[in-house]
Scaffold this motif. Structure first.
Motif, mmCIF file in Angstrom:
data_model
loop_
_atom_site.group_PDB
_atom_site.id
_atom_site.type_symbol
_atom_site.label_atom_id
_atom_site.label_comp_id
_atom_site.label_asym_id
_atom_site.label_seq_id
_atom_site.Cartn_x
_atom_site.Cartn_y
_atom_site.Cartn_z
ATOM 1 N N LYS A 516 -18.416 17.017 29.560
ATOM 2 C CA LYS A 516 -18.619 17.505 28.197
ATOM 3 C C LYS A 516 -19.995 17.113 27.693
ATOM 4 O O LYS A 516 -20.538 16.068 28.057
ATOM 5 C CB LYS A 516 -17.543 16.938 27.261
ATOM 6 N N THR A 517 -20.527 17.974 26.816
ATOM 7 C CA THR A 517 -21.810 17.645 26.205
ATOM 8 C C THR A 517 -21.610 16.564 25.146
ATOM 9 O O THR A 517 -20.487 16.305 24.697
ATOM 10 C CB THR A 517 -22.440 18.878 25.546
ATOM 11 N N LEU A 518 -22.723 15.976 24.737
ATOM 12 C CA LEU A 518 -22.659 14.969 23.675
ATOM 13 C C LEU A 518 -22.068 15.569 22.420
ATOM 14 O O LEU A 518 -21.221 14.958 21.752
ATOM 15 C CB LEU A 518 -24.060 14.424 23.401
ATOM 16 N N SER A 519 -22.490 16.788 22.091
ATOM 17 C CA SER A 519 -21.993 17.445 20.884
ATOM 18 C C SER A 519 -20.486 17.686 20.965
ATOM 19 O O SER A 519 -19.758 17.412 20.001
ATOM 20 C CB SER A 519 -22.731 18.773 20.669
ATOM 21 N N GLN A 520 -20.007 18.195 22.070
ATOM 22 C CA GLN A 520 -18.569 18.429 22.235
ATOM 23 C C GLN A 520 -17.790 17.133 22.085
ATOM 24 O O GLN A 520 -16.746 17.080 21.422
ATOM 25 C CB GLN A 520 -18.287 19.051 23.603
ATOM 26 N N THR A 521 -18.306 16.077 22.691
ATOM 27 C CA THR A 521 -17.635 14.774 22.651
ATOM 28 C C THR A 521 -17.530 14.245 21.228
ATOM 29 O O THR A 521 -16.462 13.814 20.780
ATOM 30 C CB THR A 521 -18.399 13.761 23.528
ATOM 31 N N ILE A 522 -18.647 14.290 20.498
ATOM 32 C CA ILE A 522 -18.655 13.718 19.145
ATOM 33 C C ILE A 522 -17.833 14.576 18.192
ATOM 34 O O ILE A 522 -17.111 14.035 17.339
ATOM 35 C CB ILE A 522 -20.102 13.542 18.649
ATOM 36 N N GLU A 523 -17.920 15.890 18.313
ATOM 37 C CA GLU A 523 -17.156 16.750 17.413
ATOM 38 C C GLU A 523 -15.655 16.516 17.586
ATOM 39 O O GLU A 523 -14.906 16.438 16.604
ATOM 40 C CB GLU A 523 -17.494 18.222 17.665
ATOM 41 N N GLU A 524 -15.190 16.404 18.829
ATOM 42 C CA GLU A 524 -13.770 16.133 19.080
ATOM 43 C C GLU A 524 -13.373 14.760 18.539
ATOM 44 O O GLU A 524 -12.319 14.600 17.922
ATOM 45 C CB GLU A 524 -13.479 16.218 20.578
ATOM 46 N N LEU A 525 -14.238 13.770 18.769
ATOM 47 C CA LEU A 525 -13.953 12.416 18.290
ATOM 48 C C LEU A 525 -13.869 12.387 16.768
ATOM 49 O O LEU A 525 -12.952 11.774 16.196
ATOM 50 C CB LEU A 525 -15.042 11.460 18.767
ATOM 51 N N TYR A 526 -14.798 13.065 16.096
ATOM 52 C CA TYR A 526 -14.826 12.993 14.634
ATOM 53 C C TYR A 526 -13.612 13.669 14.010
ATOM 54 O O TYR A 526 -13.111 13.228 12.978
ATOM 55 C CB TYR A 526 -16.121 13.601 14.088
ATOM 56 N N LYS A 527 -13.121 14.715 14.656
ATOM 57 C CA LYS A 527 -11.890 15.345 14.182
ATOM 58 C C LYS A 527 -10.730 14.358 14.253
ATOM 59 O O LYS A 527 -9.877 14.296 13.363
ATOM 60 C CB LYS A 527 -11.582 16.591 15.012
ATOM 61 N N ARG A 528 -10.677 13.579 15.325
ATOM 62 C CA ARG A 528 -9.625 12.564 15.460
ATOM 63 C C ARG A 528 -9.775 11.474 14.406
ATOM 64 O O ARG A 528 -8.786 11.029 13.807
ATOM 65 C CB ARG A 528 -9.662 11.935 16.854
ATOM 66 N N LEU A 529 -11.000 11.034 14.168
ATOM 67 C CA LEU A 529 -11.223 10.022 13.135
ATOM 68 C C LEU A 529 -10.803 10.550 11.767
ATOM 69 O O LEU A 529 -10.217 9.822 10.958
ATOM 70 C CB LEU A 529 -12.701 9.615 13.097
ATOM 71 N N ASP A 530 -11.097 11.814 11.506
ATOM 72 C CA ASP A 530 -10.777 12.415 10.216
ATOM 73 C C ASP A 530 -9.267 12.518 10.012
ATOM 74 O O ASP A 530 -8.761 12.309 8.907
ATOM 75 C CB ASP A 530 -11.425 13.793 10.122
ATOM 76 N N SER A 531 -8.537 12.820 11.082
ATOM 77 C CA SER A 531 -7.087 13.016 10.948
ATOM 78 C C SER A 531 -6.291 11.732 11.165
ATOM 79 O O SER A 531 -5.270 11.509 10.515
ATOM 80 C CB SER A 531 -6.610 14.086 11.934
ATOM 81 N N GLN A 532 -6.754 10.860 12.067
ATOM 82 C CA GLN A 532 -5.992 9.660 12.421
ATOM 83 C C GLN A 532 -6.526 8.384 11.797
ATOM 84 O O GLN A 532 -5.864 7.350 11.833
ATOM 85 C CB GLN A 532 -5.966 9.494 13.946
ATOM 86 N N GLY A 533 -7.738 8.430 11.264
ATOM 87 C CA GLY A 533 -8.318 7.227 10.691
ATOM 88 C C GLY A 533 -9.073 6.422 11.729
ATOM 89 O O GLY A 533 -9.159 6.782 12.916
ATOM 90 N N LEU A 534 -9.617 5.302 11.295
ATOM 91 C CA LEU A 534 -10.482 4.484 12.141
ATOM 92 C C LEU A 534 -9.752 3.861 13.322
ATOM 93 O O LEU A 534 -10.376 3.465 14.306
ATOM 94 C CB LEU A 534 -11.143 3.404 11.286
ATOM 95 N N GLY A 535 -8.441 3.785 13.241
ATOM 96 C CA GLY A 535 -7.670 3.253 14.357
ATOM 97 C C GLY A 535 -7.773 4.100 15.608
ATOM 98 O O GLY A 535 -7.440 3.636 16.707
ATOM 99 N N ALA A 536 -8.275 5.335 15.481
ATOM 100 C CA ALA A 536 -8.368 6.237 16.627
ATOM 101 C C ALA A 536 -9.327 5.732 17.696
ATOM 102 O O ALA A 536 -9.244 6.148 18.850
ATOM 103 C CB ALA A 536 -8.793 7.629 16.165
ATOM 104 N N VAL A 537 -10.252 4.842 17.334
ATOM 105 C CA VAL A 537 -11.212 4.340 18.324
ATOM 106 C C VAL A 537 -11.012 2.864 18.623
ATOM 107 O O VAL A 537 -11.853 2.240 19.275
ATOM 108 C CB VAL A 537 -12.670 4.579 17.857
ATOM 109 N N CYS A 538 -9.901 2.308 18.171
ATOM 110 C CA CYS A 538 -9.665 0.874 18.363
ATOM 111 C C CYS A 538 -8.477 0.637 19.282
ATOM 112 O O CYS A 538 -7.418 1.237 19.122
ATOM 113 C CB CYS A 538 -9.414 0.191 17.017
ATOM 114 N N ASP A 539 -8.680 -0.237 20.248
ATOM 115 C CA ASP A 539 -7.601 -0.659 21.130
ATOM 116 C C ASP A 539 -7.092 -2.017 20.659
ATOM 117 O O ASP A 539 -7.750 -2.716 19.893
ATOM 118 C CB ASP A 539 -8.104 -0.760 22.576
ATOM 119 N N GLY A 540 -5.942 -2.407 21.137
ATOM 120 C CA GLY A 540 -5.413 -3.716 20.781
ATOM 121 C C GLY A 540 -4.134 -3.625 19.987
ATOM 122 O O GLY A 540 -3.707 -2.546 19.562
ATOM 123 N N SER A 541 -3.551 -4.767 19.755
ATOM 124 C CA SER A 541 -2.235 -4.829 19.122
ATOM 125 C C SER A 541 -2.300 -4.735 17.603
ATOM 126 O O SER A 541 -1.288 -4.540 16.946
ATOM 127 C CB SER A 541 -1.536 -6.133 19.511
#
Length: 570
Positions: A516-541
């Motif tokens: 995937k291109t950088l643009s495709q990657t970031i656009e998909e990620l930002y949609k997840r952040l917008d819908s799921q919140g900041l927890g979408a990029v955080c691992d852990g308990s």
């Protein structure tokens, strides 16, 4: 779920034992009106404080649905609750005694800007209020002092929660005004496009700041008043009619003598991509949310970026359609910043000549005659600024104090005179007629190639878990790889950098695959952040309470400055 009494009995049992026994307290406990979670326990009293969270059920919190039924209202209300909670716990921090960080009680200290943060979240369905904070578990030396911790958990904390997080205990009028301001700010933002504007600065705004280290409004500052020729009026749902300066789409030039307020106005526009709290002075300064500050950035890394719109035919034969360098010059860095901002979806560029590379911004008529175009690899910004608007629909606001070259290409020219703006477009254009016109290129720019495919950097994970460390607002480190963000000037909070570190970590571990291109990657990620919140990029308990949402444009900026960004060749 255990009870508050279970926790009390556990604390009695482990009193005077070695500090590691505090680990037994980790868990979830039902208190009378809220649920307390001890998510992470520090290893010793001198380590980073323990991480706690509490959840007040929606029925108990009592906030009316209409106060948080839209995202912008919910973020504003969450911001207010963080400030409330911070104000309460400060009375009790370090009131419980002990060694090291014993007794500290801390939550995010919010800036003038209103950001989405993990420190407080309101569930949009249930109205549950969750607050994440830190507590230094008390000890004498490295021996548990649970009597002091009981003070915090059973005396101090319930009082703070009661006064800060329950609607019934708050000033209803203040809550109402916070949400109404959010509605009005959103209304201004939504009207910019329809009115053909890129920014709005309300009359009466206070733009100067208290000092270089304080973003509070300067006392005694000159209130902003729009030139009549640029004044527009908007209808807001609560404030009603509001007038101020509308900056139209196109090319706007801000000029004036030194210390007359040019850069102050530009800085307010930079920060206008965020809503501000009441009393900040810039509550009604609103800029297109995609606007990007563009500047020179000597020494930055550039990865496989097409800067051929501005730079071509380098003497060393280096490919500028896929440009790579670990040590960019002022001009190449500013060219990359423009192209990367195009990729990030920016519709407005904000530029100050003080932080720009002179040879990137302009070549005067005499220099054009002496050094022929064929001998100069740089096509300056002045020769592209009209095409950027007319062909790519990207407007530009430029501050200039020493060169009048941009008079020829500007649509609107504003002079700052002792912090008072005056429109001088006709006068400046007339004066420019007496000077030789700049020779502009016959051909317009080609759209830059934006198809960089990103692969992972395996060495980052070779030592196991990726550790993130931030350096205030200057940068973020992943293991030993530092991403320098000092000159990404629209980052306003260190917690945004913590989020950016987590973004890079998440992408390296889970996403980058070279397909995937950088643009495709970031656009998909930002949609997840917008819908799921900041927890979408955080691992852990558990979810940490020290994250704040950056804009999509800052995610692009961060990754573009990541020296280990793996790009697959076109």
């Amino acid at each position: 779920m255990k009870t508050a009494e279970d926790l009390r009995q556990l604390l009695d049992r482990i009193d005077h034992r070695g500090y590691p026994a505090y680990k037994d307290t980790k868990g979830v406990y039902q208190f009378q009106r809220y649920v307390l979670s001890i998510d992470h326990v520090q290893g010793d009293p001198f380590a980073a404080p323990s991480k706690l969270s509490l959840r007040v059920p929606g029925r108990a919190a009592g906030f009316l649905k209409e106060l948080f039924d839209r995202k912008h209202k919910r973020i504003a209300l969450q911001d207010m609750l963080i400030r409330n909670f911070y104000g309460q716990i400060q009375q009790y921090s370090f009131q419980a005694k002990g060694s090291g960080k014993s007794g500290i009680i801390n939550v995010t200290r919010c800036s003038q800007e209103i950001l989405e943060r993990t420190a407080c979240e309101i569930n949009p369905s249930s109205g549950d209020v969750t607050v994440r904070f830190e507590v230094g578990f008390p000890a004498n030396g490295r021996t548990i002092n649970s009597r002091e911790l009981k003070k915090i958990l059973y005396d101090f904390l319930p009082s703070c929660v009661e006064k800060a997080l329950y609607y019934g205990r708050l000033d209803k009028e203040r809550v109402k005004k916070v949400v109404e301001l959010a509605q009005d700010q959103e209304a201004i933002k939504s009207q910019l496009e329809a009115m053909g504007l890129v920014a709005f600065v309300a009359n009466g705004s206070i733009l100067p700041r208290e000092s270089g280290v304080s973003q509070r409004p300067m006392k005694g500052a000159v209130p902003f008043v729009s030139p009549k020729s640029m004044e527009v009026t908007m209808e807001l749902p609560y404030r009603g009619k509001i007038s101020g300066m509308g900056i139209k789409k196109g090319v706007t030039l801000i000029v004036g003598g030194g210390y007359h307020g040019k850069s102050t106005l530009l800085k307010a526009l930079e920060m206008g991509v965020y809503p501000h709290i009441a009393g900040d002075g810039r509550e009604y300064v609103v800029t297109d949310p995609t606007a990007m500050k563009i500047r020179a950035e000597d020494g930055r890394s550039i990865k496989h970026t097409d800067i051929s719109m501005f730079i071509n035919d380098l003497p060393n034969g280096k490919d500028t359609a896929a440009f790579d360098t670990e040590d960019a010059s002022g001009s190449t860095s500013q060219a990359a910043n423009v192209v990367e901002s195009v990729e990030a979806g920016a519709k407005v560029f904000l530029i100050d000549e003080d932080t720009s590379a002179t040879n990137f911004m302009v070549r005067d008529e005499l220099m054009q005659r002496v050094i022929h175009r064929d001998m100069e690899p740089i096509t300056p910004f002045i020769e592209r600024v009209r095409a950027l608007y007319e062909e790519f629909k990207i407007s530009t606001v430029i501050v200039a104090g020493s060169s009048g070259a941009y008079f020829q290409v500007a649509d609107s020219i504003v002079q700052m005179d002792r912090y008072v703006p005056k429109e001088i477009t006709k006068e400046a254009k007339a004066a420019a007629e007496d000077y030789p016109k700049l020779e502009l290129p016959k051909e317009g720019p080609k759209k830059p190639s934006l198809d960089r495919k990103i692969r992972s950097y395996p060495a980052l994970k070779s030592k196991g878990r990726i550790k993130i460390k931030t350096m205030g607002r200057d940068g973020v480190t992943l293991n030993h790889e530092t991403i320098d963000l000092r000159y990404v000037e629209q980052l306003v909070d260190s917690e945004q950098l913590v989020t950016l570190g987590n973004v890079v970590k998440h992408l390296e571990e889970n996403v980058f695959d070279g397909k995937k291109t950088l643009s495709q990657t970031i656009e998909e990620l930002y949609k997840r952040l917008d819908s799921q919140g900041l927890g979408a990029v955080c691992d852990g308990s558990y979810l940490s309470g020290n994250l704040a949402m950056p804009r999509k444009q800052e995610i692009y900026a961060c990754l573009n400055r990541y020296r280990k960004l793996g790009t697959a060749r076109r």
